[in-house]
Design a protein around this motif. Structure first.
Motif, PDB file in Angstrom:
ATOM      1  N   MET A  90      12.693  16.803   1.775  1.00 49.19           N
ATOM      2  CA  MET A  90      11.650  16.019   1.118  1.00 49.19           C
ATOM      3  C   MET A  90      10.329  16.775   1.237  1.00 49.19           C
ATOM      4  SD  MET A  90      10.904  11.959   1.553  1.00 49.19           S
ATOM      5  CE  MET A  90       9.923  11.853   3.037  1.00 49.19           C
ATOM      6  N   SER A  91       9.622  16.895   0.136  1.00 47.24           N
ATOM      7  CA  SER A  91       8.342  17.587   0.157  1.00 47.24           C
ATOM      8  C   SER A  91       7.233  16.631   0.600  1.00 47.24           C
ATOM      9  CB  SER A  91       8.041  18.158  -1.226  1.00 47.24           C
ATOM     10  OG  SER A  91       8.031  17.132  -2.179  1.00 47.24           O
ATOM     11  N   VAL A  92       6.095  17.204   0.857  1.00 48.02           N
ATOM     12  CA  VAL A  92       4.964  16.431   1.362  1.00 48.02           C
ATOM     13  C   VAL A  92       4.331  15.625   0.239  1.00 48.02           C
ATOM     14  CG1 VAL A  92       2.674  16.635   2.407  1.00 48.02           C
ATOM     15  CG2 VAL A  92       4.526  18.095   3.201  1.00 48.02           C
ATOM     16  N   ASN A  93       4.016  14.368   0.528  1.00 44.82           N
ATOM     17  CA  ASN A  93       3.366  13.481  -0.432  1.00 44.82           C
ATOM     18  C   ASN A  93       1.995  13.043   0.055  1.00 44.82           C
ATOM     19  OD1 ASN A  93       5.795  13.329  -2.057  1.00 44.82           O
ATOM     20  ND2 ASN A  93       6.614  12.069  -0.406  1.00 44.82           N
ATOM     21  N   ILE A  94       1.735  13.284   1.333  1.00 38.74           N
ATOM     22  CA  ILE A  94       0.477  12.859   1.946  1.00 38.74           C
ATOM     23  C   ILE A  94      -0.258  14.092   2.432  1.00 38.74           C
ATOM     24  CG2 ILE A  94      -0.549  11.585   3.874  1.00 38.74           C
ATOM     25  CD1 ILE A  94       1.640   9.502   3.525  1.00 38.74           C
ATOM     26  N   TYR A  95      -1.524  14.172   2.044  1.00 38.44           N
ATOM     27  CA  TYR A  95      -2.363  15.299   2.418  1.00 38.44           C
ATOM     28  C   TYR A  95      -3.550  14.789   3.218  1.00 38.44           C
ATOM     29  CZ  TYR A  95       0.344  17.889  -0.986  1.00 38.44           C
ATOM     30  OH  TYR A  95       1.378  18.469  -1.661  1.00 38.44           O
ATOM     31  N   GLN A 144      -9.222  -3.551  10.770  1.00 39.08           N
ATOM     32  CA  GLN A 144      -9.406  -4.909  11.299  1.00 39.08           C
ATOM     33  C   GLN A 144      -8.180  -5.793  11.075  1.00 39.08           C
ATOM     34  OE1 GLN A 144     -13.091  -6.412   9.718  1.00 39.08           O
ATOM     35  NE2 GLN A 144     -14.298  -4.843  10.735  1.00 39.08           N
ATOM     36  N   GLU A 145      -7.074  -5.170  10.728  1.00 36.35           N
ATOM     37  CA  GLU A 145      -5.840  -5.924  10.543  1.00 36.35           C
ATOM     38  C   GLU A 145      -5.280  -6.273  11.913  1.00 36.35           C
ATOM     39  OE1 GLU A 145      -3.519  -8.038   8.343  1.00 36.35           O
ATOM     40  OE2 GLU A 145      -4.922  -6.717   7.331  1.00 36.35           O
ATOM     41  N   ARG A 146      -4.895  -7.513  12.108  1.00 36.17           N
ATOM     42  CA  ARG A 146      -4.414  -7.966  13.421  1.00 36.17           C
ATOM     43  C   ARG A 146      -3.090  -7.321  13.812  1.00 36.17           C
ATOM     44  NH1 ARG A 146      -5.796 -14.163  12.208  1.00 36.17           N
ATOM     45  NH2 ARG A 146      -8.040 -13.999  12.484  1.00 36.17           N
ATOM     46  N   ASN A 147      -2.216  -7.132  12.845  1.00 33.83           N
ATOM     47  CA  ASN A 147      -0.899  -6.563  13.120  1.00 33.83           C
ATOM     48  C   ASN A 147      -0.900  -5.077  12.741  1.00 33.83           C
ATOM     49  OD1 ASN A 147       1.778  -5.774  13.162  1.00 33.83           O
ATOM     50  ND2 ASN A 147       2.533  -7.601  12.132  1.00 33.83           N
ATOM     51  N   PRO A 148      -0.866  -4.181  13.722  1.00 30.23           N
ATOM     52  CA  PRO A 148      -0.932  -2.739  13.420  1.00 30.23           C
ATOM     53  C   PRO A 148       0.271  -2.237  12.627  1.00 30.23           C
ATOM     54  CG  PRO A 148      -0.488  -3.091  15.755  1.00 30.23           C
ATOM     55  CD  PRO A 148      -0.779  -4.439  15.161  1.00 30.23           C
ATOM     56  N   ASP A 149       1.387  -2.977  12.659  1.00 29.65           N
ATOM     57  CA  ASP A 149       2.566  -2.561  11.901  1.00 29.65           C
ATOM     58  C   ASP A 149       2.312  -2.595  10.399  1.00 29.65           C
ATOM     59  OD1 ASP A 149       3.959  -2.167  14.236  1.00 29.65           O
ATOM     60  OD2 ASP A 149       4.988  -4.104  14.151  1.00 29.65           O
ATOM     61  N   LYS A 150       1.355  -3.387   9.971  1.00 29.33           N
ATOM     62  CA  LYS A 150       1.088  -3.500   8.535  1.00 29.33           C
ATOM     63  C   LYS A 150       0.577  -2.188   7.955  1.00 29.33           C
ATOM     64  CE  LYS A 150       0.630  -8.453   8.214  1.00 29.33           C
ATOM     65  NZ  LYS A 150      -0.115  -9.573   7.667  1.00 29.33           N
ATOM     66  N   LEU A 151      -0.268  -1.473   8.696  1.00 30.42           N
ATOM     67  CA  LEU A 151      -0.750  -0.179   8.218  1.00 30.42           C
ATOM     68  C   LEU A 151       0.403   0.827   8.214  1.00 30.42           C
ATOM     69  CD1 LEU A 151      -2.868   1.748   7.199  1.00 30.42           C
ATOM     70  CD2 LEU A 151      -3.639   2.083   9.563  1.00 30.42           C
ATOM     71  N   SER A 152       1.239   0.782   9.228  1.00 28.02           N
ATOM     72  CA  SER A 152       2.404   1.677   9.271  1.00 28.02           C
ATOM     73  C   SER A 152       3.309   1.427   8.076  1.00 28.02           C
ATOM     74  CB  SER A 152       3.203   1.462  10.555  1.00 28.02           C
ATOM     75  OG  SER A 152       2.406   1.734  11.677  1.00 28.02           O
ATOM     76  N   ASN A 153       3.567   0.166   7.782  1.00 26.10           N
ATOM     77  CA  ASN A 153       4.410  -0.180   6.631  1.00 26.10           C
ATOM     78  C   ASN A 153       3.791   0.317   5.328  1.00 26.10           C
ATOM     79  OD1 ASN A 153       6.163  -1.466   8.393  1.00 26.10           O
ATOM     80  ND2 ASN A 153       5.351  -3.504   7.978  1.00 26.10           N
ATOM     81  N   LEU A 154       2.483   0.173   5.199  1.00 22.03           N
ATOM     82  CA  LEU A 154       1.785   0.636   4.009  1.00 22.03           C
ATOM     83  C   LEU A 154       1.927   2.151   3.860  1.00 22.03           C
ATOM     84  CD1 LEU A 154      -0.154   0.299   1.596  1.00 22.03           C
ATOM     85  CD2 LEU A 154      -2.040   0.445   3.241  1.00 22.03           C
ATOM     86  N   LEU A 155       1.718   2.899   4.928  1.00 21.28           N
ATOM     87  CA  LEU A 155       1.817   4.359   4.860  1.00 21.28           C
ATOM     88  C   LEU A 155       3.229   4.806   4.482  1.00 21.28           C
ATOM     89  CD1 LEU A 155      -0.380   5.347   7.931  1.00 21.28           C
ATOM     90  CD2 LEU A 155      -0.964   5.597   5.506  1.00 21.28           C
ATOM     91  N   HIS A 156       4.241   4.160   5.052  1.00 22.47           N
ATOM     92  CA  HIS A 156       5.618   4.490   4.696  1.00 22.47           C
ATOM     93  C   HIS A 156       5.883   4.190   3.220  1.00 22.47           C
ATOM     94  CE1 HIS A 156       7.530   5.739   8.431  1.00 22.47           C
ATOM     95  NE2 HIS A 156       6.838   4.805   9.059  1.00 22.47           N
ATOM     96  N   MET A 157       5.362   3.072   2.740  1.00 24.26           N
ATOM     97  CA  MET A 157       5.563   2.712   1.335  1.00 24.26           C
ATOM     98  C   MET A 157       4.872   3.727   0.420  1.00 24.26           C
ATOM     99  SD  MET A 157       4.204   1.291  -1.637  1.00 24.26           S
ATOM    100  CE  MET A 157       2.677   0.589  -1.102  1.00 24.26           C
ATOM    101  N   LEU A 158       3.653   4.136   0.751  1.00 22.21           N
ATOM    102  CA  LEU A 158       2.948   5.117  -0.070  1.00 22.21           C
ATOM    103  C   LEU A 158       3.731   6.427  -0.132  1.00 22.21           C
ATOM    104  CD1 LEU A 158      -0.755   4.549   1.070  1.00 22.21           C
ATOM    105  CD2 LEU A 158       0.355   3.682  -1.004  1.00 22.21           C
ATOM    106  N   ASP A 159       4.219   6.879   1.003  1.00 21.95           N
ATOM    107  CA  ASP A 159       4.996   8.110   1.064  1.00 21.95           C
ATOM    108  C   ASP A 159       6.258   7.991   0.205  1.00 21.95           C
ATOM    109  OD1 ASP A 159       5.637  10.734   2.029  1.00 21.95           O
ATOM    110  OD2 ASP A 159       6.956   9.837   3.536  1.00 21.95           O
ATOM    111  N   ALA A 160       6.971   6.885   0.333  1.00 20.98           N
ATOM    112  CA  ALA A 160       8.207   6.674  -0.430  1.00 20.98           C
ATOM    113  C   ALA A 160       7.922   6.566  -1.926  1.00 20.98           C
ATOM    114  CB  ALA A 160       8.921   5.421   0.070  1.00 20.98           C
TER     115      ALA A 160
END
Length: 152
Positions: A1-6, A85-101
């Protein structure tokens, strides 16, 4: 898989993407996921049916039919503030994974699907917070200046 995030060390790094339409996402206007959804809906002129949630964002980023440009780069600046300021830090992780995918999905679009292919990349202004999260989540990224970090 090539890079999608710079990762950009400065806005001058964006010159590498001069043939892309660059859309700026302000971290200062996106301190919560709701604020981010509102901000991205505005800057990308999302259709009215956008549901202001991750599934709806995924759906629209996998469509983009209303955007004429075939090469699109979303540049996230002020990443120290982005979803800070998101209470659940997993939400940012989920967002980053979705953007990459999502960016990866565009690379494998079947030409027969009656959809005009786009090239989609995500560029984040460098911050220790973002770099650590990408590494922790094992999301590959590359510095625009050329250094790669497969993060796993």
């Amino acid at each position: 898989m090539s890079v999608n995030i710079y990762v950009a060390r400065s806005e001058a790094d964006l010159k590498k993407f001069s043939d892309f339409a660059i859309v700026k996402i302000e971290g200062q206007k996106s301190k919560t996921l709701r604020q981010f959804y509102e901000h991205i809906a505005e800057v990308l002129d999302f259709p009215d049916y956008f549901g202001f949630n991750l599934d709806s964002l995924d759906e629209l980023l996998n469509d983009l039919e209303w955007i004429e440009d075939h090469k699109l780069a979303l540049y996230f600046c002020h990443t120290e503030d982005f979803v800070s300021q998101e209470r659940n830090p997993d939400k940012l992780s989920n967002l980053l994974h979705m953007l990459d995918a999502t960016a990866e999905d565009w690379k494998w679009l079947d030409e027969e699907e009656d959809v005009f292919a786009k090239e989609l990349v995500f560029i984040f202004e460098d911050s220790s917070r973002l770099r650590e999260l990408l590494k922790q989540e094992e999301i590959g990224f590359e510095y625009i200046s050329g250094e790669a970090d497969s993060a796993g």
